[in-house]
Design a protein around this motif. Structure first.
Motif, PDB file in Angstrom:
ATOM      1  N   GLU A   1     -16.895 -18.835  60.457  1.00  0.00           N
ATOM      2  CA  GLU A   1     -17.304 -17.897  61.507  1.00  0.00           C
ATOM      3  C   GLU A   1     -16.599 -16.556  61.376  1.00  0.00           C
ATOM      4  N   GLN A   2     -15.300 -16.589  61.133  1.00  0.00           N
ATOM      5  CA  GLN A   2     -14.539 -15.351  60.952  1.00  0.00           C
ATOM      6  C   GLN A   2     -15.030 -14.588  59.729  1.00  0.00           C
ATOM      7  N   PHE A   3     -15.279 -15.324  58.652  1.00  0.00           N
ATOM      8  CA  PHE A   3     -15.758 -14.712  57.419  1.00  0.00           C
ATOM      9  C   PHE A   3     -17.101 -14.021  57.641  1.00  0.00           C
ATOM     10  N   ILE A   4     -18.022 -14.698  58.282  1.00  0.00           N
ATOM     11  CA  ILE A   4     -19.353 -14.126  58.536  1.00  0.00           C
ATOM     12  C   ILE A   4     -19.253 -12.898  59.429  1.00  0.00           C
ATOM     13  N   LYS A   5     -18.412 -12.967  60.459  1.00  0.00           N
ATOM     14  CA  LYS A   5     -18.253 -11.827  61.367  1.00  0.00           C
ATOM     15  C   LYS A   5     -17.730 -10.607  60.607  1.00  0.00           C
ATOM     16  N   LYS A   6     -16.716 -10.802  59.749  1.00  0.00           N
ATOM     17  CA  LYS A   6     -16.161  -9.691  58.970  1.00  0.00           C
ATOM     18  C   LYS A   6     -17.186  -9.180  57.962  1.00  0.00           C
ATOM     19  N   PHE A   7     -17.917 -10.092  57.317  1.00  0.00           N
ATOM     20  CA  PHE A   7     -18.959  -9.731  56.359  1.00  0.00           C
ATOM     21  C   PHE A   7     -20.011  -8.845  57.039  1.00  0.00           C
ATOM     22  N   GLU A   8     -20.491  -9.266  58.202  1.00  0.00           N
ATOM     23  CA  GLU A   8     -21.511  -8.506  58.927  1.00  0.00           C
ATOM     24  C   GLU A   8     -21.001  -7.129  59.335  1.00  0.00           C
ATOM     25  N   HIS A   9     -19.736  -7.042  59.727  1.00  0.00           N
ATOM     26  CA  HIS A   9     -19.142  -5.746  60.070  1.00  0.00           C
ATOM     27  C   HIS A   9     -19.121  -4.835  58.840  1.00  0.00           C
ATOM     28  N   MET A  10     -18.662  -5.365  57.716  1.00  0.00           N
ATOM     29  CA  MET A  10     -18.590  -4.570  56.483  1.00  0.00           C
ATOM     30  C   MET A  10     -19.980  -4.130  56.041  1.00  0.00           C
ATOM     31  N   LYS A  11     -20.945  -5.022  56.143  1.00  0.00           N
ATOM     32  CA  LYS A  11     -22.320  -4.696  55.747  1.00  0.00           C
ATOM     33  C   LYS A  11     -22.887  -3.594  56.643  1.00  0.00           C
ATOM     34  N   LYS A  12     -22.625  -3.676  57.930  1.00  0.00           N
ATOM     35  CA  LYS A  12     -23.145  -2.694  58.890  1.00  0.00           C
ATOM     36  C   LYS A  12     -22.583  -1.295  58.641  1.00  0.00           C
ATOM     37  N   THR A  13     -21.290  -1.202  58.293  1.00  0.00           N
ATOM     38  CA  THR A  13     -20.698   0.117  58.084  1.00  0.00           C
ATOM     39  C   THR A  13     -21.229   0.775  56.816  1.00  0.00           C
ATOM     40  N   GLY A  14     -21.571  -0.032  55.807  1.00  0.00           N
ATOM     41  CA  GLY A  14     -22.055   0.524  54.547  1.00  0.00           C
ATOM     42  C   GLY A  14     -20.965   1.167  53.711  1.00  0.00           C
ATOM     43  N   ASP A  15     -19.722   0.958  54.062  1.00  0.00           N
ATOM     44  CA  ASP A  15     -18.597   1.577  53.358  1.00  0.00           C
ATOM     45  C   ASP A  15     -17.813   0.593  52.484  1.00  0.00           C
ATOM     46  N   TYR A  16     -18.266  -0.649  52.426  1.00  0.00           N
ATOM     47  CA  TYR A  16     -17.569  -1.683  51.658  1.00  0.00           C
ATOM     48  C   TYR A  16     -18.489  -2.234  50.579  1.00  0.00           C
ATOM     49  N   TYR A  17     -17.949  -2.295  49.379  1.00  0.00           N
ATOM     50  CA  TYR A  17     -18.690  -2.822  48.236  1.00  0.00           C
ATOM     51  C   TYR A  17     -17.806  -3.878  47.583  1.00  0.00           C
ATOM     52  N   VAL A  18     -17.961  -5.111  48.033  1.00  0.00           N
ATOM     53  CA  VAL A  18     -17.181  -6.216  47.467  1.00  0.00           C
ATOM     54  C   VAL A  18     -18.040  -6.845  46.383  1.00  0.00           C
ATOM     55  N   ILE A  19     -17.524  -6.819  45.155  1.00  0.00           N
ATOM     56  CA  ILE A  19     -18.255  -7.439  44.056  1.00  0.00           C
ATOM     57  C   ILE A  19     -17.527  -8.715  43.646  1.00  0.00           C
ATOM     58  N   VAL A  20     -18.298  -9.638  43.135  1.00  0.00           N
ATOM     59  CA  VAL A  20     -17.735 -10.881  42.627  1.00  0.00           C
ATOM     60  C   VAL A  20     -18.310 -11.149  41.247  1.00  0.00           C
ATOM     61  N   VAL A  21     -17.571 -11.920  40.476  1.00  0.00           N
ATOM     62  CA  VAL A  21     -18.080 -12.466  39.227  1.00  0.00           C
ATOM     63  C   VAL A  21     -18.155 -13.970  39.457  1.00  0.00           C
ATOM     64  N   GLU A  22     -19.359 -14.500  39.290  1.00  0.00           N
ATOM     65  CA  GLU A  22     -19.569 -15.930  39.464  1.00  0.00           C
ATOM     66  C   GLU A  22     -19.760 -16.587  38.107  1.00  0.00           C
ATOM     67  N   ASP A  23     -19.045 -17.675  37.895  1.00  0.00           N
ATOM     68  CA  ASP A  23     -19.277 -18.521  36.734  1.00  0.00           C
ATOM     69  C   ASP A  23     -20.424 -19.442  37.127  1.00  0.00           C
ATOM     70  N   THR A  24     -21.601 -19.183  36.560  1.00  0.00           N
ATOM     71  CA  THR A  24     -22.796 -19.935  36.964  1.00  0.00           C
ATOM     72  C   THR A  24     -22.750 -21.381  36.497  1.00  0.00           C
ATOM     73  N   ASN A  25     -21.961 -21.679  35.472  1.00  0.00           N
ATOM     74  CA  ASN A  25     -21.819 -23.069  35.022  1.00  0.00           C
ATOM     75  C   ASN A  25     -21.036 -23.890  36.033  1.00  0.00           C
ATOM     76  N   LEU A  26     -20.038 -23.273  36.633  1.00  0.00           N
ATOM     77  CA  LEU A  26     -19.203 -23.947  37.620  1.00  0.00           C
ATOM     78  C   LEU A  26     -19.684 -23.726  39.054  1.00  0.00           C
ATOM     79  N   GLY A  27     -20.494 -22.669  39.267  1.00  0.00           N
ATOM     80  CA  GLY A  27     -20.890 -22.309  40.627  1.00  0.00           C
ATOM     81  C   GLY A  27     -19.704 -21.829  41.433  1.00  0.00           C
ATOM     82  N   GLN A  28     -18.749 -21.159  40.762  1.00  0.00           N
ATOM     83  CA  GLN A  28     -17.529 -20.709  41.409  1.00  0.00           C
ATOM     84  C   GLN A  28     -17.281 -19.233  41.147  1.00  0.00           C
ATOM     85  N   ILE A  29     -16.662 -18.564  42.115  1.00  0.00           N
ATOM     86  CA  ILE A  29     -16.243 -17.178  41.963  1.00  0.00           C
ATOM     87  C   ILE A  29     -14.997 -17.168  41.089  1.00  0.00           C
ATOM     88  N   VAL A  30     -15.000 -16.318  40.053  1.00  0.00           N
ATOM     89  CA  VAL A  30     -13.849 -16.249  39.145  1.00  0.00           C
ATOM     90  C   VAL A  30     -13.183 -14.877  39.151  1.00  0.00           C
TER      91      VAL A  30
END
Length: 142
Positions: free
Chosen positions: A75-104
């Protein structure tokens, strides 16, 4: 613990993924072997915007290798995510290992609005971390 009613962990990106594809790598001063780009960051890897489903893909596990993250609920994560998305000032990128289905790996670009330099807009890169699994090996072995 499941997210609160109406809050879902899904694949909705924090920002428009096309922004990553539009990056100009022609002026880069470092060469990579094999070559990499935003659309091809390495075998089995995908570079993309953060989405809420990454909560269950080890996003916090990777961040915790950089600093203390605390005990964050979905819940906290989603709330912060929605706030960041709404402001348009945050660009969080991730690299996902698709074989593991995990963020690396992850990094955050934060845009700042200034009064100086003719009311300029500047960016700051923060929270850059690569999983220790990938730091011990080459990217191709993540």
């Amino acid at each position: 613990m499941s997210p609160a009613c109406g809050m879902l962990l899904d694949e909705t990106p924090l920002f428009e993924p096309a922004l990553l594809q539009e990056l100009d790598w022609s002026s880069k001063t470092v060469s990579f072997s094999p070559p990499i780009s935003p659309s091809q960051p390495g075998e089995g890897l995908v570079l993309r915007p953060l989405c809420t489903a990454d909560f269950n893909r080890g996003f916090y596990k990777v961040l915790s290798q950089l600093t203390t993250v605390g005990d964050v609920t979905p819940e906290q994560f989603i709330k912060k995510f929605e706030h960041m998305k709404k402001t348009g000032d945050y660009y969080v990128i991730v690299v996902e290992d698709t074989n593991l289905g995990q963020i690396v790996a992850t990094a955050t670009l934060i845009t700042e609005h200034k009064f100086i330099h003719s009311c300029a807009k500047r960016g700051r890169v923060e929270e850059v971390v690569v999983s220790d699994v990938c730091r011990e090996n080459s990217w191709g072995n993540c």
